[in-house]
Enzyme design. Structure first.
Site: not given
Length: 228
Positions: A33, A45, A50, A90, A128, A146, A200
């Site tokens: 950021r 990103e 995941q 991954y 995305y 996402d 959230c």
């Protein structure tokens, strides 16, 4: 089934204002950021797919120290790239990142393009990631969606239906697109992701004191399960 209506202009403004106010007070200080370098944004990103932030942080710094540019990554050996990636898992991701670097050198002089169509032409860059690069690196008014962002938008503006359905996914993209402000795009999209990751959340969302409570369609039943 009728598609959920897009948020009205006034609702969009309230959401943007509350989210940005929350982010300025509670947003996480993360190294990606503090840059608008498209390559650095791409690396972050790809790593965050995941994978939890605390696992990405040390690898992000190690990766950029070893491969400081797309050209440096493009010239690296694939086995070395794969080894550097471990233990993030991954493992299709380092291969895709390596291929993107090589293609960027071959086609664009070692730079990432800023337009959506060209970004999407790279294998491994989806809607995305293209939106993230455009908004975070180039300051463009580009939507992102996402898992965290989809959950936030669904809970606040829809609240019923199957969030995983293709038609719902298309609608969530449309909502994300209209919610993006013309200013402060970087902060807004980062705020959306942070809000979904820290407030959230998928299980036991922190509804107590949530700044979106008054306009959240899911709040009445979610707040009843809020342990706080």
């Amino acid at each position: 089934m009728t598609a959920p209506p897009l948020p009205a202009p006034a609702a969009r403004q309230r959401f943007r204002r509350r989210l940005l106010t929350w982010y300025r007070a509670h947003g996480r200080d993360l190294p990606w950021r503090r840059t608008d370098d498209p390559y650095h944004i791409l690396v972050s990103e790809m790593m965050l797919q995941q994978t939890q932030v605390d696992r990405v942080l040390p690898k992000y710094h190690e990766w950029l120290a070893k491969y400081p540019s797309l050209a440096a990554l493009a010239s690296a050996d694939q086995d070395d790239v794969n080894q550097t990636w471990r233990p993030l898992g991954y493992n299709v991701r380092p291969r895709r990142l390596h291929a993107i670097a090589r293609e960027s050198v071959e086609r664009f002089g070692g730079q990432l393009p800023s337009d959506q169509e060209t970004l999407l032409s790279f294998k491994g860059i989806g809607a995305y990631t293209a939106g993230a690069i455009r908004s975070f690196a180039f300051g463009q008014r580009a939507a992102i969606l996402d898992t965290n962002v989809a959950r936030v938008i669904f809970r606040i503006f829809i609240a019923s239906g199957d969030i995983k359905a293709h038609a719902m996914r298309r609608r969530l993209w449309a909502m994300s697109e209209v919610l993006v402000p013309h200013k402060h795009v970087f902060d807004f999209n980062q705020a959306l992701m942070d809000f979904g990751a820290t407030v959230c959340v998928a299980r036991r969302p922190k509804c107590g004191g949530c700044p979106m409570a008054r306009q959240c369609r899911s709040y009445p039943h979610l707040s009843a399960a809020d342990p706080e």
